[in-house]
Motif scaffolding. Structure first.
Motif, PDB file in Angstrom:
ATOM      1  N   LEU A   1       9.028  16.880   0.290  1.00 60.13           N
ATOM      2  CA  LEU A   1       8.306  16.618  -0.960  1.00 60.13           C
ATOM      3  C   LEU A   1       9.141  15.786  -1.930  1.00 60.13           C
ATOM      4  N   ALA A   2      10.475  15.959  -1.917  1.00 60.33           N
ATOM      5  CA  ALA A   2      11.327  15.129  -2.778  1.00 60.33           C
ATOM      6  C   ALA A   2      11.280  13.676  -2.316  1.00 60.33           C
ATOM      7  N   LEU A   3      11.337  13.462  -0.996  1.00 61.10           N
ATOM      8  CA  LEU A   3      11.271  12.100  -0.460  1.00 61.10           C
ATOM      9  C   LEU A   3       9.898  11.483  -0.729  1.00 61.10           C
ATOM     10  N   ASP A   4       8.855  12.319  -0.665  1.00 57.21           N
ATOM     11  CA  ASP A   4       7.509  11.811  -0.935  1.00 57.21           C
ATOM     12  C   ASP A   4       7.380  11.321  -2.374  1.00 57.21           C
ATOM     13  N   ALA A   5       8.001  12.026  -3.317  1.00 56.14           N
ATOM     14  CA  ALA A   5       7.945  11.596  -4.725  1.00 56.14           C
ATOM     15  C   ALA A   5       8.584  10.218  -4.887  1.00 56.14           C
ATOM     16  N   ILE A   6       9.677   9.970  -4.151  1.00 54.12           N
ATOM     17  CA  ILE A   6      10.360   8.675  -4.229  1.00 54.12           C
ATOM     18  C   ILE A   6       9.458   7.569  -3.685  1.00 54.12           C
ATOM     19  N   TYR A   7       8.846   7.826  -2.527  1.00 59.73           N
ATOM     20  CA  TYR A   7       7.996   6.817  -1.880  1.00 59.73           C
ATOM     21  C   TYR A   7       6.701   6.568  -2.644  1.00 59.73           C
TER      22      TYR A   7
ATOM     23  N   ASP B   1       1.790  26.603   5.100  1.00 54.63           N
ATOM     24  CA  ASP B   1       2.038  25.236   4.636  1.00 54.63           C
ATOM     25  C   ASP B   1       1.562  24.994   3.211  1.00 54.63           C
ATOM     26  N   GLY B   2       1.612  26.034   2.381  1.00 47.82           N
ATOM     27  CA  GLY B   2       1.101  25.895   1.017  1.00 47.82           C
ATOM     28  C   GLY B   2       1.824  24.847   0.198  1.00 47.82           C
ATOM     29  N   LEU B   3       3.150  24.752   0.358  1.00 48.39           N
ATOM     30  CA  LEU B   3       3.926  23.801  -0.456  1.00 48.39           C
ATOM     31  C   LEU B   3       3.541  22.371  -0.126  1.00 48.39           C
ATOM     32  N   TRP B   4       3.438  22.046   1.181  1.00 47.61           N
ATOM     33  CA  TRP B   4       3.072  20.672   1.522  1.00 47.61           C
ATOM     34  C   TRP B   4       1.616  20.376   1.164  1.00 47.61           C
ATOM     35  N   MET B   5       0.723  21.345   1.320  1.00 45.20           N
ATOM     36  CA  MET B   5      -0.683  21.090   0.972  1.00 45.20           C
ATOM     37  C   MET B   5      -0.816  20.746  -0.500  1.00 45.20           C
ATOM     38  N   THR B   6      -0.063  21.427  -1.376  1.00 45.78           N
ATOM     39  CA  THR B   6      -0.124  21.099  -2.804  1.00 45.78           C
ATOM     40  C   THR B   6       0.484  19.722  -3.048  1.00 45.78           C
ATOM     41  N   THR B   7       1.529  19.375  -2.297  1.00 43.83           N
ATOM     42  CA  THR B   7       2.124  18.038  -2.404  1.00 43.83           C
ATOM     43  C   THR B   7       1.080  16.984  -2.058  1.00 43.83           C
ATOM     44  N   TYR B   8       0.333  17.210  -0.988  1.00 40.13           N
ATOM     45  CA  TYR B   8      -0.712  16.274  -0.543  1.00 40.13           C
ATOM     46  C   TYR B   8      -1.837  16.174  -1.573  1.00 40.13           C
ATOM     47  N   GLU B   9      -2.220  17.309  -2.123  1.00 37.13           N
ATOM     48  CA  GLU B   9      -3.346  17.324  -3.073  1.00 37.13           C
ATOM     49  C   GLU B   9      -2.983  16.725  -4.429  1.00 37.13           C
TER      50      GLU B   9
ATOM     51  N   THR C   1       0.851  -1.190   0.000  1.00 33.44           N
ATOM     52  CA  THR C   1       0.000   0.000   0.000  1.00 33.44           C
ATOM     53  C   THR C   1       0.889   1.243   0.000  1.00 33.44           C
ATOM     54  N   VAL C   2       0.328   2.328  -0.489  1.00 37.54           N
ATOM     55  CA  VAL C   2       1.012   3.623  -0.441  1.00 37.54           C
ATOM     56  C   VAL C   2       0.130   4.543   0.410  1.00 37.54           C
ATOM     57  N   VAL C   3       0.664   4.949   1.548  1.00 37.92           N
ATOM     58  CA  VAL C   3      -0.117   5.708   2.523  1.00 37.92           C
ATOM     59  C   VAL C   3      -0.143   7.191   2.150  1.00 37.92           C
ATOM     60  N   ARG C   4      -1.314   7.803   2.248  1.00 36.13           N
ATOM     61  CA  ARG C   4      -1.405   9.255   2.070  1.00 36.13           C
ATOM     62  C   ARG C   4      -0.810   9.932   3.296  1.00 36.13           C
ATOM     63  N   VAL C   5      -0.056  10.996   3.076  1.00 34.56           N
ATOM     64  CA  VAL C   5       0.613  11.694   4.187  1.00 34.56           C
ATOM     65  C   VAL C   5       0.087  13.123   4.256  1.00 34.56           C
ATOM     66  N   LYS C   6      -0.897  13.323   5.128  1.00 36.02           N
ATOM     67  CA  LYS C   6      -1.494  14.665   5.210  1.00 36.02           C
ATOM     68  C   LYS C   6      -0.534  15.659   5.851  1.00 36.02           C
TER      69      LYS C   6
ATOM     70  N   VAL D   1       4.154  21.089  -8.458  1.00 34.48           N
ATOM     71  CA  VAL D   1       5.130  21.360  -7.400  1.00 34.48           C
ATOM     72  C   VAL D   1       6.435  21.903  -7.995  1.00 34.48           C
ATOM     73  N   PRO D   2       7.230  21.113  -8.732  1.00 35.33           N
ATOM     74  CA  PRO D   2       8.455  21.733  -9.268  1.00 35.33           C
ATOM     75  C   PRO D   2       8.201  22.797 -10.328  1.00 35.33           C
ATOM     76  N   ARG D   3       7.224  22.566 -11.235  1.00 36.66           N
ATOM     77  CA  ARG D   3       7.097  23.456 -12.394  1.00 36.66           C
ATOM     78  C   ARG D   3       6.263  24.714 -12.113  1.00 36.66           C
ATOM     79  N   THR D   4       5.577  24.751 -10.978  1.00 41.92           N
ATOM     80  CA  THR D   4       4.767  25.936 -10.667  1.00 41.92           C
ATOM     81  C   THR D   4       5.227  26.577  -9.363  1.00 41.92           C
TER      82      THR D   4
END
Length: 253
Positions: A80-86, A131-139, A31-36, A151-154
């Motif tokens: 966010l970089a680690l989240d992309a890997i996971y 926490d705008g950067l992490w919220m966009t990562t979560y969304e 499973t891949v867990v969502r990380v709020k 995330v990277p391009r915007t």
């Protein structure tokens, strides 16, 4: 998920060492867990952007506030970089290599900015942040295409636009070390946006999408807020933005 700043940096160093020794297991997890809320220290307090106090750069507090906000962005960028890997477990080997490299550079940036903040008499967490950067990562955790676009391009690409004016402000108050740090950040962040651009284009190709049309559509559907300039066209071009995208950005300055 590690909350302790120093332990997080040590664990990231261990990850990089494991990578260089070919100790990574690429078998997808069940499973891949969502990380709020990714691991972060109890401080800083997170508030909506509009509730952040506005401080003049000429004051000691204003100077520290600018460096604190940069430290907060760099810390979030590690997560966010680690989240992309996971999270995106079906990507090519090079995807994980690229994002682990980004995570390492972001941690280095964070440490540099944190040390400079300490020299100004403050610690990361002493001021509120948003926490705008992490919220966009979560969304954007459901689709790597949307993650790479937003995330990277915007959001991170916005850093390419705002960093040169910040360098000028720090130079005007005689903060030579701050200027040096921001020049390193700008150089490296061009590379990070380029990584996002490269994998965005890869995913467009896999899905037979036109990259320019896909990027515009994702901005329309998912971006909360206005995409507005001024834009650093030279830096964005170095980061892989196409001529078509640059021309489009010029229409919305």
């Amino acid at each position: 998920m590690e909350k302790d700043l120093n332990r997080k940096v040590r664990q990231l160093s261990q990850l990089q060492e494991d990578w260089s020794n070919d100790l990574f297991d690429f078998t997808p997890t069940e499973t891949v867990v969502r990380v709020k809320d990714a691991g972060r220290p109890e401080k800083p307090d997170l508030v909506p952007p509009k509730d952040l106090p506005r401080r003049r750069l000429g004051s000691k507090e204003g100077h520290a506030s600018l460096m604190h906000s940069i430290a907060h962005i760099e810390f979030n960028a590690v997560n966010l970089a680690l989240d992309a890997i996971y999270r995106f477990q079906e990507m090519p080997y090079e995807f994980y290599r690229d994002w682990l490299g980004v995570a390492g550079e972001e941690a280095y940036h964070f440490q540099m900015v944190r040390e400079h903040l300490n020299s100004l008499g403050y610690e990361y967490g002493d001021m509120a942040a948003h926490d705008g950067l992490w919220m966009t990562t979560y969304e954007t955790d459901h689709d790597p295409l949307i993650r790479m676009a937003l995330v990277p391009r915007t959001l991170e690409a916005r850093g390419l636009d705002v960093t040169p004016p910040m360098i000028s402000k720090l130079r005007s108050i005689g903060d030579k070390r701050g200027v040096e740090i921001l020049k390193i950040l700008l150089r490296d962040e061009i590379g990070h946006v380029e990584v996002g651009t490269r994998w965005f284009r890869y995913l467009c190709e896999q899905r037979a999408l036109d990259p320019f049309e896909a990027f515009q559509q994702i901005i329309r559907d998912y971006f909360h807020g206005d995409l507005r300039g001024p834009f650093n066209f030279d830096a964005r071009q170095q980061a892989g933005f196409s001529d078509e995208e640059i021309q489009w950005l010029k229409t919305i300055q």
